[in-house]
Motif scaffolding. Structure first.
Motif, PDB file in Angstrom:
ATOM      1  N   SER A  30      -0.463   1.513  -8.692  1.00  0.00           N
ATOM      2  CA  SER A  30      -0.416   0.198  -7.822  1.00  0.00           C
ATOM      3  C   SER A  30      -1.072  -1.096  -8.461  1.00  0.00           C
ATOM      4  O   SER A  30      -1.617  -0.913  -9.520  1.00  0.00           O
ATOM      5  CB  SER A  30      -1.335   0.625  -6.409  1.00  0.00           C
ATOM      6  OG  SER A  30      -2.644   0.738  -6.979  1.00  0.00           O
ATOM      7  N   THR A  54      -1.625  -5.285  -1.809  1.00  0.00           N
ATOM      8  CA  THR A  54      -1.490  -4.149  -2.872  1.00  0.00           C
ATOM      9  C   THR A  54       0.094  -3.464  -2.983  1.00  0.00           C
ATOM     10  O   THR A  54       0.423  -3.339  -1.547  1.00  0.00           O
ATOM     11  CB  THR A  54      -2.396  -3.154  -2.865  1.00  0.00           C
ATOM     12  OG1 THR A  54      -3.812  -3.444  -2.923  1.00  0.00           O
ATOM     13  CG2 THR A  54      -2.269  -2.090  -3.743  1.00  0.00           C
ATOM     14  N   THR A 101      -2.709  -5.071  -7.340  1.00  0.00           N
ATOM     15  CA  THR A 101      -3.283  -5.653  -6.544  1.00  0.00           C
ATOM     16  C   THR A 101      -3.036  -7.206  -6.871  1.00  0.00           C
ATOM     17  O   THR A 101      -3.455  -7.585  -8.034  1.00  0.00           O
ATOM     18  CB  THR A 101      -4.771  -5.664  -5.853  1.00  0.00           C
ATOM     19  OG1 THR A 101      -4.818  -4.227  -5.683  1.00  0.00           O
ATOM     20  CG2 THR A 101      -5.312  -6.300  -4.985  1.00  0.00           C
ATOM     21  N   ASN A 161       0.847  -1.304   0.037  1.00  0.00           N
ATOM     22  CA  ASN A 161       0.032  -0.132  -0.044  1.00  0.00           C
ATOM     23  C   ASN A 161       0.947   1.190   0.008  1.00  0.00           C
ATOM     24  O   ASN A 161       0.449   2.292   0.498  1.00  0.00           O
ATOM     25  CB  ASN A 161      -0.827  -0.028   1.107  1.00  0.00           C
ATOM     26  CG  ASN A 161      -2.027  -1.015   1.217  1.00  0.00           C
ATOM     27  OD1 ASN A 161      -2.752  -1.192   0.130  1.00  0.00           O
ATOM     28  ND2 ASN A 161      -2.276  -1.775   2.429  1.00  0.00           N
ATOM     29  N   LYS A 199       2.793  -0.784  -3.974  1.00  0.00           N
ATOM     30  CA  LYS A 199       2.823   0.664  -4.511  1.00  0.00           C
ATOM     31  C   LYS A 199       4.071   1.111  -4.436  1.00  0.00           C
ATOM     32  O   LYS A 199       4.514   1.059  -3.231  1.00  0.00           O
ATOM     33  CB  LYS A 199       1.725   1.177  -4.038  1.00  0.00           C
ATOM     34  CG  LYS A 199       1.243   2.755  -4.302  1.00  0.00           C
ATOM     35  CD  LYS A 199       0.285   3.154  -3.473  1.00  0.00           C
ATOM     36  CE  LYS A 199      -0.191   4.854  -3.986  1.00  0.00           C
ATOM     37  NZ  LYS A 199      -1.406   5.114  -2.996  1.00  0.00           N
TER      38      LYS A 199
END
Length: 753
Positions: A204, A175, A206, A155, A177
């Motif tokens: 990002s 996720t 997932t 994240n 990022k």
């Protein structure tokens, strides 16, 4: 006589100009530009992709054109399309005015720092006559404004997992990022799983599949590798939950010495076990270590126990807690303060509470037992250190007696007060202030201090002093001041049973609760105008004051100040304890850009209708018609007739003039036939001024196969640029006129040659 090669070339060029320029049928041909080698690096190969950055941004394109000559005031302009190759809003890269007799030359340009794409095109436009070359081939072009390795985390939290591994359990997702790149949402990305490029281009991603994940910025097929943005790798492992738990009751009570073993419910699966007490590791990680023995003989064995497992295809998982307590444990709590001040002839009561079963008590003073004091309370009249021993006489386990906390009882030599500002206070910024008693200290032998605020604050009598003088009526432990006339040094005195106490001193400086206002005769400074004078709304007689420009004192004696320089001015009166500062007055230099018009100076109106123009930024306005008659002094004027009008805007003693040209809108229809035969009649496609010479209007022309052959904003009624492009006697073209992406007109043009 033998002529030089340059002289010979000039004769040939002159002869070509005479021959070709004699025919009005001939027009310049602008060829499409092509990528060219960089002469500063000794390479003969043209560039194939522009990977620009702050450390390198120098590129060349080659451009050729044919006779006849352009006009002497001509400029050649190199323009760049958008990332899709469209020239609706071209970007000017370079402009030259010294190549009007050079038919083969290079433009040097730099890539703008916002350019990113695979299909940029170039074209060259001449200004006199106005012509545009065909578009070049498409080139990848990127300005690499970020060229450091990316860092990715879950994240984008910035916390990279230990060992670079994240485990996903039971079909979950995670996720990934980047977290170290500014303006991350403005880029495209290349995400990889175990070396395979994934389709996602977003900031990002997932994921739910195991593999080695990493990312780089997408600077295109050629530039991405040179940017050096490849990130760290995060390994994603997948597994399933096993349902780990500790067998038996979730609440266990043990007597000291009782054996007890915690046993995990999962065994024999090749797992690794780690045991925790109160969140702290006490055993492991140990392969097959599925049990943990508690030693109840140790002090502090009580606590909350958990077990955590991990292993192949098994998620790291921690059990619910099992609470282990001593069956015979009990608590003793002191009900009074641990520090007590005992005044002469005063008595106090000490007491405790306990969870012991059938407790018995014994009180001690200075380490010695007090005869007969065997309850949970004790009345005292002497200084000393007191505590009680509690013995549990019931319950299932035999446990040791437990002592309470010690209560220290002192008789003070003196008391002292501590006062402080209540809430936020800053000297010479607040208009009010509140001071209050915060601490009462009993001072004993050797200067030792005991905080007795809660015990004695309601027993003292108080008086406030300002600058050493008692303030009548102020007899509470708090005082509020709300006028600058109360500025001074404050302290608090108190008395109790023959003891006198005094506080520290606090200085209070409150600002004058009034506004100081200065006015000005103008705000725009220009040569030859009346002087600008600053004046104070408040009399300065008898005051100590300063005129300040940009924070620097410029005058301390004049009650009004004449401005000679641009800047920000204020007046400061320093006669009070706190300076009184006025509003700011900003004096600007005269600049014609201060006058702002809400419409262009060339207006196109419909005959019989009114178009209103509004001006702003000046102090006053004068509008004159085409006969030099004053027609308005408002900040707006409604135009109804053609002609040239004059607007004179006044900025104090400065003026700005603007000429407004008003013409009627062409009402003829867009032509759908032209005869491009070079006779000077109907050779060009002429649009009404509603659509021509407007920077926001895009004119695009396509041939009968739908291929774009012309695209131009600010259309100057200059198509076709040459009759030689028509190879048939009658050809059909399609046009589209748009503004801001919205189609205004479209149709066909028949060219008869």
């Amino acid at each position: 006589m033998k002529k030089s090669s340059s002289t010979y070339g000039l004769l040939v060029l002159t002869l070509m100009v005479v021959i070709l320029g004699a025919s009005t049928m001939q027009a310049q041909i602008l060829n499409k530009p092509t990528a060219a080698p960089n002469p500063n690096y000794g390479s003969s190969d043209p560039w194939t992709a522009a990977c620009a950055s702050s450390s390198f941004n120098q590129y060349y394109v080659n451009f050729t054109w044919n006779l006849p000559l352009v006009n002497s005031n001509n400029e050649f302009v190199l323009e760049l399309s958008d990332a899709n190759g469209n020239f609706g809003s071209p970007i000017e890269l370079s402009r030259v005015s010294d190549k009007n007799t050079v038919f083969d030359f290079e433009f040097q340009f730099s890539v703008p720092n916002y350019v990113r794409g695979e299909n940029y095109k170039f074209r060259v436009r001449s200004t006199s006559p106005s012509k545009t070359s065909p578009a070049s081939d498409a080139y990848p072009m990127y300005y690499i404004d970020y060229n450091s390795p990316l860092l990715i985390s879950e994240n984008g939290s910035g916390s990279i997992p230990s060992g670079g591994t994240i485990q996903i359990c039971d079909g979950g997702t995670v996720t990934l990022k980047p977290h170290n790149i500014p303006n991350a949402g403005t880029y495209k990305y290349n995400w990889y799983r175990s070396g395979t490029l994934l389709p996602q281009k977003t900031e990002s991603i997932t994921v739910s599949t195991s593999g080695m994940y990493y990312v780089e910025l997408d600077y295109g097929s050629i530039c991405s590798g040179s940017a050096n943005t490849l990130s760290n790798t995060i390994e994603i492992n997948t597994g399933s939950s096993q349902g780990i738990a500790i067998n038996g009751s979730s609440n266990v009570e043990l007597c000291p010495g009782d054996p007890y073993t915690l046993q995990a419910n999962i065994t024999g699966m090749g797992l690794t076990y780690t045991w925790y007490k109160d969140g702290t590791k006490v055993s492991g990680p140990t392969l097959e270590g599925d049990s943990f023995a508690i030693n109840s003989n140790l002090v502090g064995f009580e606590g909350s126990y958990e077990v955590e497992i991990e292993g192949p295809s098994a998620c790291k998982e921690r059990s619910a807690a099992v609470s282990v307590q001593s069956a015979g444990s009990f608590e003793v709590a002191l009900n009074n303060e641990e520090n007590i001040v005992l005044l002469p002839s005063q008595n106090k009561t000490l007491s405790v509470s306990t969870t012991a079963a059938s407790p018995s008590y014994q009180w001690f003073k200075d380490g010695g037992a007090i005869s007969g004091e065997t309850t949970n309370t004790l009345n005292i009249s002497e200084v000393g250190e007191y505590y009680v021993t509690v013995t549990q006489n019931g319950g299932s386990c035999s446990v040791s007696p437990k002592n309470s906390a010690v209560t220290t009882v002192v008789s003070p030599n003196s008391f002292e007060f501590v006062i402080a500002y209540v809430g936020s206070y800053t000297s010479c910024e607040n208009t009010d202030a509140t001071l209050s008693l915060t601490t009462i200290n009993a001072v004993g032998d050797g200067g030792a201090k005991t905080n007795v605020t809660s015990d004695l604050q309601s027993s003292f009598s108080y008086e406030w002093l300002k600058d050493g003088n008692t303030i009548g009526g102020e007899t509470s432990k708090t005082i509020t001041l709300s006028d600058h006339g109360n500025n001074g040094n404050y302290k608090l005195n108190g008395s109790l049973d023959g003891f006198n106490a005094s506080s520290n001193t606090l200085n209070v400086k409150l600002v004058v609760n009034q506004a100081l206002t200065i006015s000005t005769t103008g705000t725009v400074l220009c040569e030859g105008s009346e002087p600008i004078v600053l004046n104070s709304a408040q009399s300065l007689e008898g005051e100590t004051f300063e005129w300040v420009k940009d924070g620097t004192v410029v005058d301390t004696s004049s009650e009004s100040y004449t401005v000679s320089e641009v800047g920000v001015y204020q007046l400061v009166i320093r006669t009070n304890d706190c300076p009184l500062t006025s509003n700011e007055v900003t004096i600007r230099a005269f600049d014609e850009s201060l006058l702002v018009l809400d419409k262009p100076q060339e207006l196109i109106i419909i005959e019989g209708e009114t178009m209103t123009m509004t001006a702003s930024g000046a102090d006053s306005y004068e509008w004159f018609d085409y006969n030099s008659n004053l027609v308005s002094t408002q900040d707006f004027f409604g135009f109804q007739e053609e002609g040239q009008y004059l607007l004179v805007a006044h900025f104090g003693g400065c003026t700005v003039s603007r000429v407004i040209t008003v013409v009627y809108r062409d009402m003829f229809a867009i032509p759908n036939v032209i005869t491009a035969n070079g006779d000077g009649i109907n050779d060009l496609w002429i649009l009404p001024n509603t659509y021509s010479r407007d920077q926001e209007v895009l004119v695009t022309i396509f041939n009968e196969r739908g291929k774009e052959v012309f695209s131009q904003t600010n259309y100057e009624n200059n198509w076709p640029q040459s009759t030689s492009t028509f190879n048939k006697s009658s050809m059909i073209f399609y046009y589209k006129i748009s503004k801001g992406g919205k189609s205004l007109k479209q149709g066909t043009i028949t060219v008869i040659k």
